[in-house]
Design a protein around this motif. Structure first.
Motif, PDB file in Angstrom:
ATOM      1  N   TYR A  13      16.108 -12.143 -14.111  1.00 37.82           N
ATOM      2  CA  TYR A  13      15.056 -13.029 -14.607  1.00 37.82           C
ATOM      3  C   TYR A  13      15.595 -13.703 -15.863  1.00 37.82           C
ATOM      4  O   TYR A  13      15.772 -13.058 -16.879  1.00 37.82           O
ATOM      5  CB  TYR A  13      13.800 -12.199 -14.901  1.00 37.82           C
ATOM      6  CG  TYR A  13      12.593 -12.995 -15.330  1.00 37.82           C
ATOM      7  CD1 TYR A  13      12.131 -14.068 -14.566  1.00 37.82           C
ATOM      8  CD2 TYR A  13      11.900 -12.673 -16.483  1.00 37.82           C
ATOM      9  CE1 TYR A  13      11.015 -14.783 -14.953  1.00 37.82           C
ATOM     10  CE2 TYR A  13      10.781 -13.375 -16.880  1.00 37.82           C
ATOM     11  CZ  TYR A  13      10.342 -14.431 -16.108  1.00 37.82           C
ATOM     12  OH  TYR A  13       9.229 -15.140 -16.491  1.00 37.82           O
ATOM     13  N   GLU A  15      18.734 -14.817 -16.500  1.00 33.19           N
ATOM     14  CA  GLU A  15      19.966 -14.115 -16.867  1.00 33.19           C
ATOM     15  C   GLU A  15      21.192 -15.003 -16.680  1.00 33.19           C
ATOM     16  O   GLU A  15      22.265 -14.531 -16.347  1.00 33.19           O
ATOM     17  CB  GLU A  15      20.112 -12.819 -16.039  1.00 33.19           C
ATOM     18  CG  GLU A  15      19.002 -11.805 -16.205  1.00 33.19           C
ATOM     19  CD  GLU A  15      18.983 -11.095 -17.565  1.00 33.19           C
ATOM     20  OE1 GLU A  15      19.810 -11.438 -18.427  1.00 33.19           O
ATOM     21  OE2 GLU A  15      18.127 -10.216 -17.744  1.00 33.19           O
ATOM     22  N   ASP A  44      13.574 -13.091  -9.953  1.00 31.79           N
ATOM     23  CA  ASP A  44      12.144 -12.869 -10.154  1.00 31.79           C
ATOM     24  C   ASP A  44      11.457 -14.112 -10.721  1.00 31.79           C
ATOM     25  O   ASP A  44      10.612 -14.009 -11.600  1.00 31.79           O
ATOM     26  CB  ASP A  44      11.998 -11.655 -11.101  1.00 31.79           C
ATOM     27  CG  ASP A  44      10.577 -11.133 -11.141  1.00 31.79           C
ATOM     28  OD1 ASP A  44       9.798 -11.478 -10.253  1.00 31.79           O
ATOM     29  OD2 ASP A  44      10.257 -10.385 -12.085  1.00 31.79           O
ATOM     30  N   PRO A  96      21.679  -6.659 -14.855  1.00 28.67           N
ATOM     31  CA  PRO A  96      22.900  -7.455 -15.030  1.00 28.67           C
ATOM     32  C   PRO A  96      23.262  -7.673 -16.493  1.00 28.67           C
ATOM     33  O   PRO A  96      24.230  -8.355 -16.782  1.00 28.67           O
ATOM     34  CB  PRO A  96      22.502  -8.787 -14.407  1.00 28.67           C
ATOM     35  CG  PRO A  96      21.054  -8.892 -14.734  1.00 28.67           C
ATOM     36  CD  PRO A  96      20.498  -7.494 -14.696  1.00 28.67           C
ATOM     37  N   ASP A  97      22.491  -7.090 -17.424  1.00 25.11           N
ATOM     38  CA  ASP A  97      22.736  -7.391 -18.835  1.00 25.11           C
ATOM     39  C   ASP A  97      23.862  -6.550 -19.432  1.00 25.11           C
ATOM     40  O   ASP A  97      24.159  -6.657 -20.622  1.00 25.11           O
ATOM     41  CB  ASP A  97      21.439  -7.261 -19.661  1.00 25.11           C
ATOM     42  CG  ASP A  97      20.825  -5.875 -19.566  1.00 25.11           C
ATOM     43  OD1 ASP A  97      21.512  -4.946 -19.109  1.00 25.11           O
ATOM     44  OD2 ASP A  97      19.650  -5.727 -19.947  1.00 25.11           O
ATOM     45  N   SER A 205      15.823  -9.495 -24.391  1.00 21.58           N
ATOM     46  CA  SER A 205      15.011  -8.586 -23.572  1.00 21.58           C
ATOM     47  C   SER A 205      13.748  -9.301 -23.104  1.00 21.58           C
ATOM     48  O   SER A 205      13.158 -10.074 -23.848  1.00 21.58           O
ATOM     49  CB  SER A 205      14.638  -7.360 -24.391  1.00 21.58           C
ATOM     50  OG  SER A 205      13.679  -6.612 -23.683  1.00 21.58           O
ATOM     51  N   LYS A 206      13.348  -9.057 -21.853  1.00 21.77           N
ATOM     52  CA  LYS A 206      12.144  -9.708 -21.315  1.00 21.77           C
ATOM     53  C   LYS A 206      10.918  -8.814 -21.472  1.00 21.77           C
ATOM     54  O   LYS A 206       9.832  -9.162 -21.066  1.00 21.77           O
ATOM     55  CB  LYS A 206      12.310 -10.036 -19.823  1.00 21.77           C
ATOM     56  CG  LYS A 206      13.646 -10.632 -19.413  1.00 21.77           C
ATOM     57  CD  LYS A 206      13.943 -11.927 -20.117  1.00 21.77           C
ATOM     58  CE  LYS A 206      15.296 -12.516 -19.757  1.00 21.77           C
ATOM     59  NZ  LYS A 206      16.456 -11.691 -19.966  1.00 21.77           N
ATOM     60  N   ARG A 211       4.185  -6.352 -22.586  1.00 22.67           N
ATOM     61  CA  ARG A 211       4.608  -6.057 -21.199  1.00 22.67           C
ATOM     62  C   ARG A 211       4.831  -4.569 -21.003  1.00 22.67           C
ATOM     63  O   ARG A 211       4.538  -4.017 -19.953  1.00 22.67           O
ATOM     64  CB  ARG A 211       5.876  -6.846 -20.850  1.00 22.67           C
ATOM     65  CG  ARG A 211       5.588  -8.330 -20.688  1.00 22.67           C
ATOM     66  CD  ARG A 211       6.737  -9.029 -20.024  1.00 22.67           C
ATOM     67  NE  ARG A 211       6.710  -8.826 -18.590  1.00 22.67           N
ATOM     68  CZ  ARG A 211       7.374  -9.580 -17.727  1.00 22.67           C
ATOM     69  NH1 ARG A 211       8.083 -10.583 -18.166  1.00 22.67           N
ATOM     70  NH2 ARG A 211       7.329  -9.341 -16.446  1.00 22.67           N
TER      71      ARG A 211
HETATM   72  N1  UDP Z   1      13.407  -8.625 -15.188  1.00 29.39           N
HETATM   73  C1  UDP Z   1      12.802  -9.044 -14.015  1.00 29.39           C
HETATM   74  N2  UDP Z   1      11.525  -9.521 -14.090  1.00 29.39           N
HETATM   75  C2  UDP Z   1      10.820  -9.575 -15.260  1.00 29.39           C
HETATM   76  C3  UDP Z   1      11.435  -9.102 -16.438  1.00 29.39           C
HETATM   77  C4  UDP Z   1      12.741  -8.632 -16.373  1.00 29.39           C
HETATM   78  O1  UDP Z   1      13.402  -9.011 -12.949  1.00 29.39           O
HETATM   79  O2  UDP Z   1       9.668 -10.031 -15.239  1.00 29.39           O
HETATM   80  C5  UDP Z   1      14.784  -8.122 -15.137  1.00 29.39           C
HETATM   81  C6  UDP Z   1      15.720  -8.675 -16.198  1.00 29.39           C
HETATM   82  O3  UDP Z   1      16.371  -9.833 -15.766  1.00 29.39           O
HETATM   83  C7  UDP Z   1      16.694  -7.546 -16.382  1.00 29.39           C
HETATM   84  C8  UDP Z   1      15.871  -6.311 -16.121  1.00 29.39           C
HETATM   85  O4  UDP Z   1      14.722  -6.732 -15.405  1.00 29.39           O
HETATM   86  O5  UDP Z   1      17.700  -7.595 -15.406  1.00 29.39           O
HETATM   87  C9  UDP Z   1      15.488  -5.569 -17.377  1.00 29.39           C
HETATM   88  O6  UDP Z   1      14.978  -6.449 -18.323  1.00 29.39           O
HETATM   89  P1  UDP Z   1      15.484  -6.478 -19.816  1.00 29.39           P
HETATM   90  O7  UDP Z   1      16.948  -6.215 -19.905  1.00 29.39           O
HETATM   91  O8  UDP Z   1      15.008  -7.753 -20.417  1.00 29.39           O
HETATM   92  O9  UDP Z   1      14.656  -5.262 -20.424  1.00 29.39           O
HETATM   93  P2  UDP Z   1      15.138  -4.135 -21.446  1.00 29.39           P
HETATM   94  O10 UDP Z   1      16.472  -3.639 -20.973  1.00 29.39           O
HETATM   95  O11 UDP Z   1      15.208  -4.784 -22.775  1.00 29.39           O
HETATM   96  O12 UDP Z   1      14.048  -3.097 -21.355  1.00 29.39           O
END
Ligand code: UDP
Ligand code: MG
Length: 252
Positions: A13, A15, A44, A96-97, A205-206, A211
Motif C-alpha cells: 500500500y 510502497e 491494497d 516489503p518495507d 508507516s501506514k 488505525r
Molecule cells: N498495508 C496494506 N494496507 C493498508 C496499510 C498497510 O496493505 O491499509 C501494508 C503496507 O504496505 C505494508 C504493511 O501493510 O506492507 C505494513 O504496514 P506498515 O509497514 O506501514 O506498518 P508498520 O510496520 O509501521 O506497523
C-alpha cells in the motif's frame, strides 16, 4: 522429486519506494537456492507507482504476481487475498518495507522443515520511531488484557507456514478479520525464530494510532467476551432500574 514451491505473500500500500529493492533482495537470496518460488503481491488500493513497478518486473519474471484490490480494504484483507491465491507448499508472509529482512528467509525454511506447521518471527529489538513503538505497546497491551490470545511478545510480521495451515486459516470467515488472532487460533504445531529488525527501508508507516485502535476493536470483538459481558451488565442494570422505578411509583 520437484523442489518445494515457496510463496511469498506481500501486502503493498503506497510502497513505490520499497518494492524494487524488496524484489532485488528476495531474488538475491532465493535465486541461488534449490527451490521454486513465487512472490504474490497484493496491492491494497495504492494510487502511486506501486502497481506499475510490480507489473513492470512481473513482465520479465513470471514468478512475480500481482493481485489488485479495488480500493483500500486494509492489510488484513490484503494478506488473506494473498494467502488464497498463493500456490506454495510453504507460504511466507512478510512486508516489503524490509523491516524484517529477506536474508532471514533461509532460516525460516530450515526451521519449518524440522516439522512445524507455523514458524513466527520474533524481533530481537524493535527498530522503529518512539511514537510507533509507544502506540504498538498500547495496542499489544490492550490485546493481552482483553482477549484470551497468547500472542508472543515482540511478534514480527515475517512468518512461514505450510499448506495444511494455510487451508485451515482460509476457513475462518470473519469480515473484519484480525489475522494475528486467526494465526493463534488455528492451533497447529508452532515454533518461533528470533530475527534481526531493521528500520523501514523507505516511505512511512501506514498504521497511525487511530488505525491501530480500530484493529484493537476488531480483535476485541472477535476474541474477547468483554463486549458480551458489557451488554449483559447493561441489560441487567437497566432492568433493575426499571424494577426500582415501579416500586417507587407504587409507594408514591
Ligand atoms: N498495508 C496494506 N494496507 C493498508 C496499510 C498497510 O496493505 O491499509 C501494508 C503496507 O504496505 C505494508 C504493511 O501493510 O506492507 C505494513 O504496514 P506498515 O509497514 O506501514 O506498518 P508498520 O510496520 O509501521 O506497523
Ligand atoms: Mg512496516
Amino acid at each position: 522429486m520437484t523442489a518445494p514451491l515457496l510463496s511469498l505473500v506481500v501486502p503493498v500500500y503506497f510502497e513505490e519506494d520499497c518494492v524494487t529493492e524488496f524484489i532485488a533482495q528476495v531474488q538475491r537470496v532465493l535465486d541461488p537456492m534449490d527451490l521454486r518460488y513465487e512472490i504474490v503481491f497484493v496491492d491494497d488500493g495504492s494510487t502511486d507507482r506501486t502497481c506499475e513497478i510490480i507489473r513492470g518486473t512481473a513482465h520479465s519474471d513470471e514468478r512475480i504476481k500481482l493481485i489488485e484490490l479495488s480500493y483500500n480494504h486494509g492489510k488484513q484483507a490484503a494478506v488473506t487475498a494473498g494467502i488464497r491465491h498463493a500456490r506454495g507448499d510453504y507460504l511466507l508472509y512478510m512486508d516489503p518495507d524490509l523491516q524484517d529482512p529477506p536474508d532471514e528467509i533461509p532460516r525460516f525454511l530450515a526451521k519449518i522443515e524440522e516439522g512445524y506447521d507455523l514458524v513466527f518471527g520474533i524481533r530481537s529489538e524493535k527498530k522503529d520511531s518512539l511514537v510507533n513503538r509507544l502506540t504498538s505497546s498500547v495496542f499489544w497491551y490492550i490485546l493481552d488484557k482483553f482477549t484470551g490470545l497468547k500472542i508472543p511478545k515482540g511478534l514480527a510480521v515475517m512468518r512461514i507456514f505450510n499448506r495444511k495451515f494455510a487451508d485451515q486459516f482460509l476457513l475462518y470467515g470473519e469480515q473484519n478479520r484480525f489475522i494475528e488472532g486467526i494465526f493463534m487460533h488455528v492451533g497447529m504445531k508452532a515454533s518461533t525464530l528470533t530475527i534481526r529488525q531493521q528500520e523501514r527501508y523507505a516511505g512511512v508507516s501506514k498504521f497511525n494510532f487511530r488505525r491501530k485502535l480500530n484493529l484493537a476493536y476488531d480483535a476485541i470483538l472477535d476474541y474477547s467476551e468483554l463486549p458480551l459481558k458489557l451488554a449483559v451488565r447493561l441489560g441487567v442494570s437497566l432492568s433493575m432500574l426499571g424494577f426500582l422505578a415501579i416500586v417507587v411509583v407504587a409507594v408514591l
